[in-house]
Design an enzyme around this catalytic site. Sequence first.
Site, PDB file in Angstrom:
ATOM      1  N   ALA A 114       0.831  -1.213   0.000  1.00  0.00           N
ATOM      2  CA  ALA A 114       0.000   0.000   0.000  1.00  0.00           C
ATOM      3  C   ALA A 114       0.862   1.258   0.000  1.00  0.00           C
ATOM      4  O   ALA A 114       0.440   2.310   0.449  1.00  0.00           O
ATOM      5  CB  ALA A 114      -0.910   0.010   1.222  1.00  0.00           C
ATOM      6  N   ARG A 159      -2.702   8.911  -9.768  1.00  0.00           N
ATOM      7  CA  ARG A 159      -3.724   9.008 -10.819  1.00  0.00           C
ATOM      8  C   ARG A 159      -5.147   9.146 -10.256  1.00  0.00           C
ATOM      9  O   ARG A 159      -6.077   9.417 -10.991  1.00  0.00           O
ATOM     10  CB  ARG A 159      -3.629   7.793 -11.748  1.00  0.00           C
ATOM     11  CG  ARG A 159      -2.559   7.986 -12.827  1.00  0.00           C
ATOM     12  CD  ARG A 159      -2.451   6.778 -13.721  1.00  0.00           C
ATOM     13  NE  ARG A 159      -1.855   5.656 -13.025  1.00  0.00           N
ATOM     14  CZ  ARG A 159      -1.952   4.391 -13.424  1.00  0.00           C
ATOM     15  NH1 ARG A 159      -2.657   4.085 -14.494  1.00  0.00           N
ATOM     16  NH2 ARG A 159      -1.368   3.427 -12.744  1.00  0.00           N
TER      17      ARG A 159
HETATM   18  C1  UD1 Z   1       2.353  -4.725 -10.999  1.00  0.00           C
HETATM   19  C2  UD1 Z   1       3.134  -5.933 -11.486  1.00  0.00           C
HETATM   20  C3  UD1 Z   1       2.548  -6.427 -12.805  1.00  0.00           C
HETATM   21  C4  UD1 Z   1       1.092  -6.742 -12.633  1.00  0.00           C
HETATM   22  C5  UD1 Z   1       0.341  -5.554 -12.075  1.00  0.00           C
HETATM   23  C6  UD1 Z   1      -1.054  -5.963 -11.685  1.00  0.00           C
HETATM   24  C7  UD1 Z   1       5.430  -5.680 -10.724  1.00  0.00           C
HETATM   25  C8  UD1 Z   1       6.793  -5.257 -11.075  1.00  0.00           C
HETATM   26  N1  UD1 Z   1       4.521  -5.574 -11.664  1.00  0.00           N
HETATM   27  O1  UD1 Z   1       2.567  -3.682 -11.939  1.00  0.00           O
HETATM   28  O2  UD1 Z   1       3.245  -7.581 -13.260  1.00  0.00           O
HETATM   29  O3  UD1 Z   1       0.532  -7.134 -13.894  1.00  0.00           O
HETATM   30  O4  UD1 Z   1       0.977  -5.058 -10.873  1.00  0.00           O
HETATM   31  O5  UD1 Z   1      -1.807  -4.850 -11.262  1.00  0.00           O
HETATM   32  O6  UD1 Z   1       5.195  -6.114  -9.606  1.00  0.00           O
HETATM   33  N2  UD1 Z   1       3.691  -0.519  -4.454  1.00  0.00           N
HETATM   34  C9  UD1 Z   1       4.361  -0.295  -3.286  1.00  0.00           C
HETATM   35  N3  UD1 Z   1       5.621   0.161  -3.329  1.00  0.00           N
HETATM   36  C10 UD1 Z   1       6.262   0.397  -4.498  1.00  0.00           C
HETATM   37  C11 UD1 Z   1       5.576   0.168  -5.704  1.00  0.00           C
HETATM   38  C12 UD1 Z   1       4.282  -0.299  -5.643  1.00  0.00           C
HETATM   39  O7  UD1 Z   1       3.811  -0.508  -2.197  1.00  0.00           O
HETATM   40  O8  UD1 Z   1       7.437   0.807  -4.471  1.00  0.00           O
HETATM   41  C13 UD1 Z   1       2.330  -1.023  -4.403  1.00  0.00           C
HETATM   42  C14 UD1 Z   1       1.331  -0.073  -5.029  1.00  0.00           C
HETATM   43  O9  UD1 Z   1       0.746   0.753  -4.050  1.00  0.00           O
HETATM   44  C15 UD1 Z   1       0.303  -1.012  -5.611  1.00  0.00           C
HETATM   45  C16 UD1 Z   1       1.103  -2.268  -5.921  1.00  0.00           C
HETATM   46  O10 UD1 Z   1       2.261  -2.204  -5.163  1.00  0.00           O
HETATM   47  O11 UD1 Z   1      -0.677  -1.354  -4.667  1.00  0.00           O
HETATM   48  C17 UD1 Z   1       1.417  -2.416  -7.399  1.00  0.00           C
HETATM   49  O12 UD1 Z   1       2.213  -1.355  -7.816  1.00  0.00           O
HETATM   50  P1  UD1 Z   1       2.042  -0.713  -9.255  1.00  0.00           P
HETATM   51  O13 UD1 Z   1       3.052   0.374  -9.388  1.00  0.00           O
HETATM   52  O14 UD1 Z   1       0.636  -0.399  -9.514  1.00  0.00           O
HETATM   53  O15 UD1 Z   1       2.512  -1.927 -10.179  1.00  0.00           O
HETATM   54  P2  UD1 Z   1       2.149  -2.141 -11.701  1.00  0.00           P
HETATM   55  O16 UD1 Z   1       3.075  -1.351 -12.538  1.00  0.00           O
HETATM   56  O17 UD1 Z   1       0.711  -1.986 -11.913  1.00  0.00           O
HETATM   57 MG    MG Z   2      -0.872  -1.049 -10.804  1.00  0.00          MG
END
Ligand code: UD1
Ligand code: MG
Length: 454
Positions: A15, A21
């Site tokens: 989270a 966005r």
């Molecule tokens: C990620 C997956 C992708 C998948 C998609 C599904 C990876 C590298 N990619 O991509 O394969 O198809 O989700 O929705 O895992 N978050 C953190 N810390 C961070 C980055 C993200 O807590 O440093 C959390 C975000 O709040 C979110 C989740 O992790 O809840 C996913 O992060 P997001 O940046 O949306 O990943 P996607 O690029 O969508």
């Molecule tokens: Mg995502």
Amino acid sequence: MTSKPTRARAAVILAAGRGERMRSPTPKVLHLIAGRAMLDHAIDAARDAGCERIVVVVGDHSPAVRARVVARLGEASVALQDPPLGTGHAVLAAKGALAGFVGNVLVTYADGPLLTAASVAPLFDLRAAGADIAVLGFESGDPGGYGRLILGAGGALTRIVEAKDANTEERAITACNSGVLLADAGLLFGLLARVGAANAKGEYYLTDVVGLAVGDGRSVRVALADEDEVAGVNSQVELAAAERAFQTRRRAELMVAGVTMSAPETVYLAWDTRIAAGVTIEPHVVFGPGVTVEAGAVIRAFCHLEGATVREGALIGPYARLRPGADIGPAAHIGNFVEVKKVKVGAGAKANHLSYLGDGTVGAGANIGAGAIFCNYDGFDKFQTHVGARAFIGSNSALVAPVTVGAGAYTGSGSVITADVSPDALAIGRGPQVEKAGWAAAFRARKLAAKGKS
Ligand code: UD1
Ligand code: MG
């Protein structure tokens, strides 16, 4: 959970993303689906899946998210990721909070509010059947920015490639990564320590643990979910889409369980709405959190209910508003444009038209006439009104609280009742009627003469 899991279960819920966005001052994961924060839905799913330890990875940028986790799960369930450097980095941030934990770790996202324990159950089955890592995937008609699942012989997963790193051929793959996976804690944290950030986004990808594990000769398997179950929310438009999916699912569950709805697509449910079999819900009804409706009750069109209980066979609406603390007794009637708040209404009592009943009680079989008002508030404090069993409150009575109308008593229509009324008495609190014989005819004649008409 029907049987106790054989291996301990923990969950890491991500989270820490900024959720930019959403373009909202409210942190993304505190936005509501069916009246409950997405974060809470994610925690519920992990709990329901039997995870006895739950760690939520939060960012430094949203203290409100941290506060919600602390309030619900305690300080030990918070892991801080600052700055956010990717999903792999985020899971690694939970390592300290899970120190000493031995067993399966389920990774989910706090922005995936439609995931349930049933969605992740196949992952536990795959682990029990010998997979080292189990990944939840889905087929998408529009795979867009999702990570793609590169599958090998026999459906084994060989690696996950992020959309931004994929070549044209890989981008054509429709099998996608949901982001949810299950692995042994020791294995997962060991693999994460080896993940680098040499990729299109310069982030530490959780998905890279798959390729590393396969390279080590381990088995990684995929279970497929419906796209709806794993849909993530990144924007207000996606939030509305998730709400729609949630509503569709809950309405169907209730209908399967015996609730009648002639226009289910117009009925809005809260996450915790409880409606018994044999209840009828007419079109355009909105349930806020905390509502229970018992068997045989009918909620007629255009009602709004929150924090209320409707007991067996009661009839509500059309156009009624039940607010928190409304407890409507068996076979009672609450009719059009009647608002009830913190009032227990007895069995068979009726308030059928244009009333406000706030703070108090209405006894069994009482009748509240059209337009009667409980005057409960003086601008500073709230006071109680008690109407006894079988009492009859005349239309347009104002009951000025604190006040009690005894059992079986009447109040005259249009009365302002400021003192208690004894049982079986009649109280009238209004000016006595005065009649002036012939006054109207004389008045008309005088006016017409003055204007020169006859
Ligand atoms: C990620 C997956 C992708 C998948 C998609 C599904 C990876 C590298 N990619 O991509 O394969 O198809 O989700 O929705 O895992 N978050 C953190 N810390 C961070 C980055 C993200 O807590 O440093 C959390 C975000 O709040 C979110 C989740 O992790 O809840 C996913 O992060 P997001 O940046 O949306 O990943 P996607 O690029 O969508
Ligand atoms: Mg995502």
